[in-house]
Design an enzyme around this catalytic site. Sequence first.
Site, PDB file in Angstrom:
ATOM      1  N   LYS A 248     -43.987  17.619  22.728  1.00 30.27           N
ATOM      2  CA  LYS A 248     -42.749  18.216  22.208  1.00 30.27           C
ATOM      3  C   LYS A 248     -42.439  17.641  20.834  1.00 30.27           C
ATOM      4  O   LYS A 248     -42.029  18.356  19.921  1.00 30.27           O
ATOM      5  CB  LYS A 248     -41.594  17.963  23.188  1.00 30.27           C
ATOM      6  CG  LYS A 248     -41.707  18.813  24.442  1.00 30.27           C
ATOM      7  CD  LYS A 248     -40.787  18.382  25.569  1.00 30.27           C
ATOM      8  CE  LYS A 248     -41.135  19.194  26.835  1.00 30.27           C
ATOM      9  NZ  LYS A 248     -40.409  18.767  28.019  1.00 30.27           N
TER      10      LYS A 248
ATOM     11  N   ASP B 154     -32.946  23.729  27.348  1.00 30.90           N
ATOM     12  CA  ASP B 154     -33.839  23.943  28.490  1.00 30.90           C
ATOM     13  C   ASP B 154     -33.321  25.056  29.406  1.00 30.90           C
ATOM     14  O   ASP B 154     -34.024  25.480  30.326  1.00 30.90           O
ATOM     15  CB  ASP B 154     -33.960  22.643  29.307  1.00 30.90           C
ATOM     16  CG  ASP B 154     -35.361  22.047  29.220  1.00 30.90           C
ATOM     17  OD1 ASP B 154     -36.280  22.768  28.801  1.00 30.90           O
ATOM     18  OD2 ASP B 154     -35.516  20.869  29.570  1.00 30.90           O
TER      19      ASP B 154
ATOM     20  N   GLN C  10     -35.794  15.000  30.182  1.00 28.16           N
ATOM     21  CA  GLN C  10     -37.145  15.187  30.720  1.00 28.16           C
ATOM     22  C   GLN C  10     -37.160  14.870  32.218  1.00 28.16           C
ATOM     23  O   GLN C  10     -36.715  13.807  32.634  1.00 28.16           O
ATOM     24  CB  GLN C  10     -38.117  14.261  29.952  1.00 28.16           C
ATOM     25  CG  GLN C  10     -39.559  14.385  30.376  1.00 28.16           C
ATOM     26  CD  GLN C  10     -40.169  15.753  30.067  1.00 28.16           C
ATOM     27  OE1 GLN C  10     -39.954  16.319  28.990  1.00 28.16           O
ATOM     28  NE2 GLN C  10     -40.928  16.287  31.006  1.00 28.16           N
TER      29      GLN C  10
END
Length: 287
Positions: A52, A119, A96
């Site tokens: 990322k 997200d 995460q």
Amino acid sequence: MAVIIDGKALAKKIRSSLKVECDELKKDGITPKLAVIMVGDDPASKVYVRNKSRACNEVGIEYQEYLLDENTKQEDLIDLIKRLNEDKTVNGILLQSPIPEHLDINRAFKAITYLKDVDGFTPSSVGKLCIGEDTFVSCTPLGVIKMFEEYNIDLNGKDVVILGRSNIVGRPLIQCCLQQNATVTVCHSKTKNLKEHTKRADVIISAIGRPKFVTADMVKDGVVIIDVGINRDENGKLVGDVDFENVEKKASYITPVPGGVGPMTIAMLMHNVIKATKEQYNENSTF
Ligand code: NAP
């Protein structure tokens, strides 16, 4: 022989066009910034966050990582999220997963402010997706939809069978495919006669996390196969949920692992960070 859907190439193309959008924002004095929170040191997560960070670098998005100790308390995690919510230089917040078991991940997701939910995991994003409003769509399902668009695979009226019902992949995919007028069936670990469902599917999207689970006898000729799974086989090789070698012979389109859905997921994260930045600076936003 199937057409191999090249997620790596498509993701590269998307990152290039996002770089142009990012450069435009910079001309206006705006540098998009993604904050990534990792709790503990899960080895797979380390690889994901590194990828990322590389993608951010390529697109021109500023990237900041927050590495928290595995014994971090829930309140400390929430406090950090709240600080990032308030920080005007941060445009996107990503937590995460997985995080250690003593922490409640849903509570943490809920703490992320909707406008920075790159997200697409907050209840606001999920709810808006369900009623068909513009929102942040979680990155893997969005990447799958972009692949269909790029390869002109029309879901209108098609029987789509989704394997897996997780909050991050299977469930948002249901909504994404419904919006494209597909007839959607979702299978999971309690589904009876799973093969009966897969056999009649025009499109199978597999996200269960079992190596080579979908075999050639489970699919019909001409099926479109999207393999979201990322697994290691008995030799430690990276494989998907689908027995690629044999299923490819029957499919019309198929994604490989690696090089399929994985790179698209990261490209869609970049897409969502740019989208978040634009919405935050849009005075007329109804987002
Ligand atoms: P998850 O949360 O573990 O969910 C797995 C789903 O598969 C569950 O709904 C489970 O059913 C179902 N399932 C498990 N075994 C099954 C079986 N034998 N038959 C039918 N259904 C079964 O996993 P996830 O986070 O969605 O991830 C799924 C896979 O995708 C993993 O390999 C993961 O690494 C990969 N992934 C890839 C990307 C990418 O960018 N390519 C992104 C995210 C995830 P129940 O609900 O009944 O338990």
